[in-house]
Design an enzyme around this catalytic site. Structure first.
Site, short mmCIF file in Angstrom:
data_model
loop_
_atom_site.label_atom_id
_atom_site.label_comp_id
_atom_site.label_asym_id
_atom_site.label_seq_id
_atom_site.Cartn_x
_atom_site.Cartn_y
_atom_site.Cartn_z
N TYR A 44 102.67 73.16 64.83
CA TYR A 44 101.35 72.81 65.36
C TYR A 44 101.45 72.37 66.82
CZ TYR A 44 99.19 73.02 60.69
OH TYR A 44 98.70 73.42 59.46
N SER A 199 90.71 74.58 56.47
CA SER A 199 89.43 75.13 56.96
C SER A 199 88.29 74.99 55.95
CB SER A 199 89.58 76.59 57.39
OG SER A 199 90.07 76.67 58.70
N PRO A 200 88.06 73.78 55.43
CA PRO A 200 86.98 73.63 54.45
C PRO A 200 85.60 73.93 55.05
CG PRO A 200 87.82 71.47 55.12
CD PRO A 200 88.75 72.50 55.68
N LEU A 201 85.49 73.82 56.37
CA LEU A 201 84.22 74.13 57.05
C LEU A 201 84.29 75.47 57.77
CD1 LEU A 201 83.51 70.60 58.56
CD2 LEU A 201 82.55 71.57 56.46
N ALA A 202 85.39 76.21 57.52
CA ALA A 202 85.54 77.54 58.10
C ALA A 202 85.45 77.51 59.62
CB ALA A 202 84.52 78.51 57.51
N GLY A 203 85.95 76.44 60.18
CA GLY A 203 86.05 76.35 61.64
C GLY A 203 84.75 76.55 62.38
N GLY A 204 83.69 75.93 61.89
CA GLY A 204 82.45 75.98 62.64
C GLY A 204 81.55 77.16 62.32
N LYS A 205 82.03 78.06 61.46
CA LYS A 205 81.20 79.24 61.12
C LYS A 205 79.87 78.82 60.50
CE LYS A 205 84.72 82.74 60.35
NZ LYS A 205 85.73 82.83 59.30
N PHE A 207 77.63 76.97 61.44
CA PHE A 207 76.45 76.93 62.31
C PHE A 207 76.33 78.16 63.20
CE2 PHE A 207 77.62 72.55 61.25
CZ PHE A 207 76.46 72.18 60.58
#
Lengths: 289, 289, 289
Positions: A44, A199-205, A207
């Site tokens: 990372y 990526s539980p929020l899919a990296g901002g997808k 919105f």
């Protein structure tokens, strides 16, 4: 093995441009929220994030006992100068060296949980097992798991290993149902293993209104949110994950504490099955059969 | 069970237009190269190749103890005259008769390794198991395996069989990564089984410049070849297979000894992981994730 | 567990517009044909079919011992008035309530075989197992199975259940080979489990001449039918299913007895392997490899 129900991801620690003091504050506030597990990988921040985190443990060693450290190995990043390509190395030698590096960078003498970062098409499960056993015996690593493995890859490694693999860290979100489709969810539940979800929020997808799927999911999240009196769509997505019986452990990747608070609030939310399916079907794009 | 590290395939023996004497010379030179295992199937050369090979064993029976014979059954070839279609038959009766034919054609009283040629959608694993046991008890066949089976098909048959299946003969080459994608490679490694690899050179696709994938792979092979000082791209592809920890046993299908020598030379070549991945990624068409 | 070799499906009982007397006559004639197993689900006919069937058992309770009742639970149908969406519920509570409803509707005190209707992405195998055990102990349900499950979903549930799952009810017909492709057929054969087959005639697609695949299959069925002296293409499709070694139990869904007779006649027909493959290859659209 203990992991907090929500995990703080450190993949972008370098990008947050924190001073060591700021990182320490962030870690302490994270712990105050009950989020005591931190997710790392050797690579990372192009091999820098473990070190930035380790500076805090160096200056404040008493923090170590209050947290759990997850890290990963097995990926080798490309290097333009040396012309090194992007590849995997899950040899015994590489795993042992990688863990020694991680311990040094993190200023700790043990890793709570070590994961093989990606299924390696060149992997030798027996070698990985040897490395894991040696790390276990020396006390350098307490528990072992994998990341992004299929069922068969998991079983191949487990069949050679005299320690139980304790998790598979996979991408799960309403935007990515692949581990429902490939049966990993059912398999892990059958083994009583909690998947960690990246990526539980899919990296901002969530919105991204240029994306039909996003719009569809967001519209449904808003409907369900209204039913439950939840304003934060982040919170609702976390609740969708946390409510699943497989026991998903989501990794929040943001360096902003408000975002992590949104995740933590989800711990108190109970979705009905119908609400869970409303979101699942919006993600699918159609009803279940 | 012993198989030589590289196997000579006999599928095209008829096409080579060898006299019995020439076939004998070919076999003896093959043995001199350390390649002592010969891969047959009942149907090769429209049911003629086993017989052509058997003529040599008939005239020179002392060869039998120096070699291992693999053959296959289960496919029934179409026949225009009788209007027979192309289908599979893995009934006990067919397997037993097929082996008796193979023994007669090959002029031998035992087969070293018998494979079910293709997964048969109409197969009854119990019947196959009965046939295998009978062949084992009579000494007609020493070991058993399959070809082109998925993991689940392999497990279904194994679950009914009191003998271990010792291999799955599958297509593996930089041109065909399907058994990485379907997890067969990981499964076989988990079971300590060496896959036999058919079409390791993808039947000449290596030099098909009209094909983007071929050009991509060949370009990378040349780069890696230069690093290693290897001129023969055949050799390098064999080395790519032989270096894999699953223990691939490639089958060379050519009737020209130089081609087999190219394969045998690969036994002395050690690729680094990075070199192995360079070729793998050229085959994928993109980096690993 | 006993199921008749062919099963009568009751999904469309409501649509047949039978009086209770007519339903009774239909059932008795079905039994006379040797078809003693009736396939239900809680939701069939928008939750009405079990009740229509139960009226017969209420008026003629002696029928109960002559038949086997299969029913299913786990799907919740949408409801426009209450705005309820289409979703799944395999919670212990729902399963227990659903069975109590089925028993009440069917006017019986036991179900022979209960199936989970669809793999539930939100399922908790441990909860299903608890419900099944409780139903087994109380005598309300004798045997348990699933429907439309993949191999991994089946294994996940079985791993939590101290009773053997006895079947997987799946779609199988020349028009739908998906369970050959996903290996379910091989898996079930390996476990000695007979799949029940829904839509064995693909809901009339057989005679849809606008469909290339249908025309291809029908043309081949006619050829094979001529060889065997069979006029009914229905019968031949049933024979194709019944001849398979996995032991397919087809479900006839029609309310017309002639259709069921067509199915029953198939019990006496023996296809050669070549004939079976002729139909399989017509369905595939190409020869086997």
């Amino acid at each position: 093995m203990y992991l907090s129900r929500i995990v703080q991801g450190m993949m972008r620690l370098r990008d947050w441009n924190f001073s060591t003091k700021e990182t320490e504050e962030f870690i302490m506030k994270t712990i105050d929220l009950g989020v005591t597990t931190f997710d790392h990988a050797d690579i990372y921040g192009n091999y820098t994030c473990e070190g930035l985190f380790g500076e805090v443990l160096k200056s404040n060693p008493s923090l170590r006992d209050k947290i759990q450290i997850v890290t990963k190995c097995g990926i080798v990043l490309p290097n333009k100068e040396t012309k090194r390509i992007h590849y995997y190395d899950t040899s015994k030698d590489h795993i042992l060296k990688s863990v020694d590096n991680s311990l040094r960078n993190l200023h700790t003498d043990y890793i709570d949980l070590l994961l093989i970062h990606r299924p390696d098409p060149f992997m030798n499960p027996e070698e990985i097992a040897e490395a894991f056993l040696e790390l276990h015996k020396s006390g350098k690593v307490r528990f072992f798991g994998v990341s992004n493995f299929t069922i068969n890859q998991f079983e191949a490694l487990q069949s050679k290993l005299n320690l139980p693999l304790v998790t598979n860290q996979i991408e799960i979100s309403p935007f990515n149902l692949e581990h429902f489709e490939n049966d990993n969810i059912y398999f892990l539940k059958g083994k009583n293993l909690n998947p960690m979800a990246w990526s539980p929020l899919a990296g901002g997808k969530l919105f991204d209104v240029s994306n039909d799927k996003s719009v569809r999911i967001l519209t449904t999240l808003k409907e369900v949110g209204k039913e439950l009196g939840i304003d934060s769509m982040d919170t609702l997505v976390y609740a969708w994950l946390l409510n699943h019986p497989v026991g998903v452990i989501p990794i929040s990747g943001s360096g902003r504490l408000e975002r992590l608070k949104n995740a933590v609030e989800a711990l108190n939310i109970k979705l009905t099955r119908e609400q869970w399916f409303k979101i699942y079907e919006a993600a699918l794009g159609h009803d279940v059969p």
